[in-house]
Write an enzyme that holds these catalytic residues in place. Structure first.
Site, mmCIF file in Angstrom:
data_model
loop_
_atom_site.group_PDB
_atom_site.id
_atom_site.type_symbol
_atom_site.label_atom_id
_atom_site.label_comp_id
_atom_site.label_asym_id
_atom_site.label_seq_id
_atom_site.Cartn_x
_atom_site.Cartn_y
_atom_site.Cartn_z
ATOM 1 N NE ARG A 1 -3.184 2.678 2.523
ATOM 2 C CZ ARG A 1 -3.387 3.474 3.552
ATOM 3 N NH1 ARG A 1 -3.150 3.063 4.779
ATOM 4 N NH2 ARG A 1 -3.851 4.678 3.379
ATOM 5 C CG HIS B 1 -1.205 8.868 3.269
ATOM 6 N ND1 HIS B 1 -1.338 7.512 3.496
ATOM 7 C CD2 HIS B 1 -0.887 9.410 4.461
ATOM 8 C CE1 HIS B 1 -1.095 7.252 4.774
ATOM 9 N NE2 HIS B 1 -0.811 8.396 5.385
ATOM 10 C CD GLU C 1 -4.808 7.766 9.744
ATOM 11 O OE1 GLU C 1 -4.468 8.857 10.224
ATOM 12 O OE2 GLU C 1 -4.335 6.679 10.116
ATOM 13 C CG ASN D 1 -5.345 3.468 8.607
ATOM 14 O OD1 ASN D 1 -5.478 2.470 7.896
ATOM 15 N ND2 ASN D 1 -4.745 4.577 8.202
ATOM 16 C CE1 TYR E 1 -0.137 2.988 13.585
ATOM 17 C CE2 TYR E 1 -2.120 4.001 12.712
ATOM 18 C CZ TYR E 1 -0.852 3.502 12.512
ATOM 19 O OH TYR E 1 -0.301 3.497 11.266
ATOM 20 C CD GLU F 1 -1.810 4.081 8.056
ATOM 21 O OE1 GLU F 1 -1.580 4.532 9.207
ATOM 22 O OE2 GLU F 1 -1.929 4.803 7.057
#
Ligand SMILES: *[C@@H]1O[C@H](CO)[C@@H](O)[C@H](O)[C@H]1NC(C)=O
Ligand SMILES: *[C@@H]1O[C@H](CO)[C@@H](O)[C@H](O)[C@H]1NC(C)=O
Ligand SMILES: *[C@@H]1O[C@H](CO)[C@@H](O)[C@H](O)[C@H]1NC(C)=O
Ligand SMILES: *[C@@H]1O[C@H](CO)[C@@H](O)[C@H](O)[C@H]1NC(C)=O
Ligand SMILES: *[C@@H]1O[C@H](CO)[C@@H](O)[C@H](O)[C@H]1NC(C)=O
Ligand SMILES: *[C@@H]1O[C@H](CO)[C@@H](O)[C@H](O)[C@H]1NC(C)=O
Length: 486
Positions: free
Chosen positions: A96, A141, A186, A329, A331, A393
């Site tokens: 990606r 991005h 995002e 994504n 985290y 991600e």
């Protein structure tokens, strides 16, 4: 029971159960990710235009932790072939990466296509394909061409049309070979980071409570227009898939009190639902709770109408259903409490009415909370009718070094949580992407925070790449399609 039957049962048990929870299903795909500004360098090479990160790092070096720039970064502009060797070493199914809008369209407008940009991405895409690695391409991005920022960036609704023009150029040039597209990476980071807290670029425009929602509407329309464009002009010859990548924390209620449980749900709706409800839900439009709270606060603040720009019925319809997959994504997990902000000025935080903290007792670090990831995947499944999810991600940031034990613990824990969400909760997750293949330019943090599976020596003009322990670990998982026993 005869000994023979017992033996058969033992055999069946070993086949079916012993390895069951730790084996990835057939067809599951593994990848790694990067973004153009963070790895390419070549910031002014052969006709490339200036983007908002070039401008920010050059004009406001104090806003970058180590005063660095992405002028050279990992030099993937020159070293793309080396990157392919790293990808091959890991044996990933896909890579990606994102297109630098200003490298392809130096002014931001589709009036002139830069041949060097076309050459660069053709080389990369062809190199990947000849090594059996599928390109997964992100159109946007975070590196908006500076001329478009000068027109207000994503707060200007017309940028959605210029994004559509950019998408047409990209689909037209590369869509014969690229079969998976991510429109925008995002949206929350883009809109909150740019217009609410100034963590993104350009860090000099802040308009709390206002700019982020204008940005949000433009992003949703830009995504939808690119998706519809693909449907109308490209899908019937290119047969690819198009989606958006949304980032989300998991919002865990800080206590079991009703107000905190409701606040955590509200946090999810303001963070993830803002984007996912208009695109993935049966009702379309922004989440109801956002519409209600922002309208109430706006009224109290003497605005004549809501700071959240409405989506009219035709816009709701344009946006709804524009997905072939859900890019996610993730985290971190945060503990969320209900919180009423007393100040009078407008803000996203006040609209949300929540306060987040992390638990310092989470081991080995407060950033490693795999159970939150599993809850997030289940939340997406329940809210949006179990869409096909690709985790686009997931990764761990540290100060660097080859013996990255915490990154291995992180990846093991999160991949296991993902696997359990598939095997035990029936979540429809088909891919997992590690951020990132190599250490790179971590935006405002410069080169002080490292996310790579490969170390990059940034003082070496050749930008030597070296595998870390996590690269060996991920390589092994990809090879066996099994999470090793711990
Ligand atoms: C589990 O899977 C691994 C890798 O495929 C294999 O080596 C091992 O023998 C299996 N263990 C059992 C108990 O089936
Ligand atoms: C590109 O930028 C570098 C600094 O990063 C500078 O030294 C060089 O002269 C520039 N090249 C062109 C063609 O403008
Ligand atoms: C909330 O209740 C659940 C279920 O009883 C429990 O597992 C959890 O630890 C509680 N959370 C807090 C923060 O007290
Ligand atoms: C809104 O307007 C009223 C009436 O003029 C005023 O009393 C009040 O302070 C204003 N509120 C804010 C938040 O400025
Ligand atoms: C907020 O506005 C109200 C109404 O104007 C005023 O009474 C109050 O003191 C203000 N609060 C703060 C914290 O400024
Ligand atoms: C990084 O590269 C520089 C310049 O080539 C070299 O002097 C240094 O030893 C390298 N660092 C490591 C850890 O290999």
């Amino acid at each position: 029971m005869s000994a023979r039957i017992i033996l058969v049962w033992c055999y069946v048990f070993v086949l079916c159960c012993a390895n069951k929870t730790l084996k990835f299903p057939d067809g599951f795909r593994f990848g790694v990710a990067t973004a153009a500004y963070q790895v390419e360098g070549g910031w002014n090479a052969s006709g490339k235009g200036e983007n908002i990160w070039d401008r920010l790092t050059h004009s406001y070096p104090d806003l970058i932790t180590d005063h660095s720039t992405g002028d050279v970064a990992c030099d993937s502009y020159d070293l793309w072939n080396t990157d392919i060797k790293l990808l091959k070493y890991l044996n990933v199914d896909y890579y990606r990466f994102s297109l630098s809008w200003s490298r392809l369209l130096p002014s931001g407008f589709a009036t002139h296509v830069n041949p060097d940009g076309v050459r660069y991405y053709n080389n990369l895409i062809d190199g990947l394909l000849s090594n059996g690695i599928a390109p997964v391409v992100t159109l946007y991005h975070w590196d908006l061409p500076q001329p478009l920022q000068d027109l207000g960036g994503w707060t200007n609704p017309l940028i959605a049309d210029y994004f559509e023009d950019f998408a047409r150029v990209a689909f037209g040039l590369f869509g014969d070979r690229v079969k998976a597209w991510i429109t925008i990476n995002e949206p929350a980071s883009i809109c909150v980071g740019t217009y609410e807290n100034g963590e993104g670029a350009p860090a000099y425009v802040e308009s709390p409570g206002i700019g982020l929602y204008l940005c949000g509407k433009t992003i949703l329309l830009a995504h939808a227009k690119a998706y519809r464009l693909y449907d109308n002009e490209f899908r019937h010859t290119q047969y690819g898939i198009v989606g958006i990548t949304i980032d989300s924390i998991w919002a865990e209620p800080k206590t079991n009190s009703t107000v905190d449980v409701i606040a955590a749900e509200r946090e999810m709706q303001f963070g993830l639902g803002w984007w996912a409800n208009p695109i993935f839900s049966a009702s379309g439009d922004y989440p109801e709770i956002m519409k209600v709270r922002i309208a109430e606060n706006s009224k109290r603040e003497n605005f004549t109408k809501s700071r959240l720009p409405a989506l009219n019925p035709s816009e709701v319809k344009l946006i709804q259903g524009t997905f072939d997959f859900f890019g996610l994504n993730h985290y971190h997990t945060w503990l969320i409490a209900d919180h009423e902000y007393q100040y009078n000025r407008s803000s996203y935080q006040k609209d949300k009415g929540t306060l987040g903290t992390q638990n310092p007792d989470w081991k080995p670090t407060p950033e490693i909370v795999p159970w939150g990831f599993r809850k997030l995947l289940n939340w997406v499944k329940t809210q949006y009718n179990n869409p096909l999810v690709v985790v686009t991600e997931n990764g761990f940031g540290d100060a660097g070094g080859l013996k990255d034990r915490n990154r291995v613990i992180f990846l093991y824990g999160f991949m296991k949580a993902l696997l359990l969400s598939i095997l035990e909760d029936n979540c429809n997750v088909k891919g997992y992407t590690v951020w990132s293949i190599m250490d790179n330019m971590e935006w405002r943090s410069g080169f002080t925070v490292k996310f790579g599976l490969f170390d990059v020596n940034f003082t070496d003009p050749r930008r030597q790449r070296t595998p870390k322990a996590s690269a060996e670990f991920y390589r092994h998982v990809i090879q066996t399609r099994v999470l090793p026993e711990k």
